[in-house]
Design a protein around this motif. Structure first.
Motif, short mmCIF file in Angstrom:
data_model
loop_
_atom_site.label_atom_id
_atom_site.label_comp_id
_atom_site.label_asym_id
_atom_site.label_seq_id
_atom_site.Cartn_x
_atom_site.Cartn_y
_atom_site.Cartn_z
N HIS A 44 -4.06 -1.58 0.34
CA HIS A 44 -2.74 -1.29 -0.21
C HIS A 44 -2.75 -0.11 -1.18
O HIS A 44 -1.83 0.07 -1.97
CB HIS A 44 -2.14 -2.52 -0.89
CG HIS A 44 -2.10 -3.73 0.01
ND1 HIS A 44 -1.26 -3.81 1.11
CD2 HIS A 44 -2.83 -4.88 -0.01
CE1 HIS A 44 -1.46 -4.97 1.72
NE2 HIS A 44 -2.41 -5.63 1.07
N ARG A 58 -2.77 4.11 -1.87
CA ARG A 58 -1.81 5.12 -1.42
C ARG A 58 -2.54 6.34 -0.85
O ARG A 58 -3.52 6.81 -1.43
CB ARG A 58 -0.89 5.53 -2.57
CG ARG A 58 0.07 4.42 -2.97
CD ARG A 58 0.81 4.74 -4.24
NE ARG A 58 -0.11 4.78 -5.38
CZ ARG A 58 0.29 4.93 -6.65
NH1 ARG A 58 1.58 5.06 -6.93
NH2 ARG A 58 -0.60 4.96 -7.62
N GLU A 78 -0.46 2.42 1.85
CA GLU A 78 0.88 2.98 1.76
C GLU A 78 0.79 4.48 2.02
O GLU A 78 0.06 5.18 1.32
CB GLU A 78 1.47 2.73 0.36
CG GLU A 78 2.86 3.33 0.18
CD GLU A 78 3.38 3.19 -1.24
OE1 GLU A 78 4.44 3.77 -1.53
OE2 GLU A 78 2.71 2.52 -2.06
#
Length: 214
Positions: A114, A116, A137
């Motif tokens: 999770h 980025r 993400e």
């Protein structure tokens, strides 16, 4: 009359040189004083459109151009409905995952779940991390993607790398390569099947020129 979509930027000069070797001269696009986006070659047997690299497959897919030259990276990202006819052997680069040199990550699998990842190649990045079964993400950026890790907005980036100099100068390092990219000759599928306007002749001349460059 055959229409060729040519990419602005790094691939343009080599694209024009290749087409000149098969008798299609669009060198007027290299004149800094020229502002035309559509020109005919000097023999008036073909015309060319000068467009953003990302738009080349769009013009070809929708039939406004029968041939186009574009990087494999764009084809992988956009997945257009075009015929990929030949590797033109120039414009070599790679799509890579990069992080800050000071970060603890040295492979993509070490990135946090999770976390980025910033990229303009959103589809390629998403597909890559899904294949790793690593949820991340994806942050869409179109400018200086390197600023993602520098500012702390992302742990990593997915971006094109040629020499690696830009990464080095901004304190980033590559940790994975998604794929290698070169310029490709693409065609509108229907035009290719119908062989209109001596289509095959130009394609075979280009393929010959790749093997035996002038």
């Amino acid at each position: 009359m055959i229409t060729v979509a040519l990419p602005k930027g790094a691939l343009l000069k080599d694209s024009i040189r290749l087409l000149q070797s098969v008798g299609l001269d669009f060198s007027a696009f290299l004149d800094s004083s020229n502002r035309q986006l559509q020109i005919q070659d000097s023999n008036n047997i073909a015309k060319a459109l000068l467009v953003r690299a990302q738009d080349v497959p769009v013009y070809v897919e929708y039939g406004q151009a029968q041939l186009g030259i574009v990087g494999y990276d764009v084809l992988r990202e956009k997945k257009p409905k075009v015929a990929n006819l030949a590797d033109l052997k120039f414009g070599s680069c790679r799509l890579s995952v990069a992080v800050k040199a000071s970060s603890p990550y040295r492979s993509a699998l070490e990135l946090p779940a999770h976390g980025r990842v910033a990229s303009k190649f959103v589809n390629c990045a998403r597909e890559y991390f899904e294949n790793l079964d690593l949820p991340v993400e994806i942050i869409t950026l179109y400018g200086s993607v390197e600023l993602g890790p520098i500012t702390g907005m992302s742990e990593a980036i997915v971006d094109l790398v040629s020499t690696g100099r830009t990464l080095q100068e901004n304190g980033l390092i590559e940790i994975e390569t998604l794929f290698e990219s070169t310029a490709r000759l693409i065609a509108h599928p229907l035009s290719y099947r119908l062989n209109s306007g001596n289509f095959y002749q130009y394609i075979e001349q280009i393929r010959t020129a790749i093997v035996s460059p002038v």
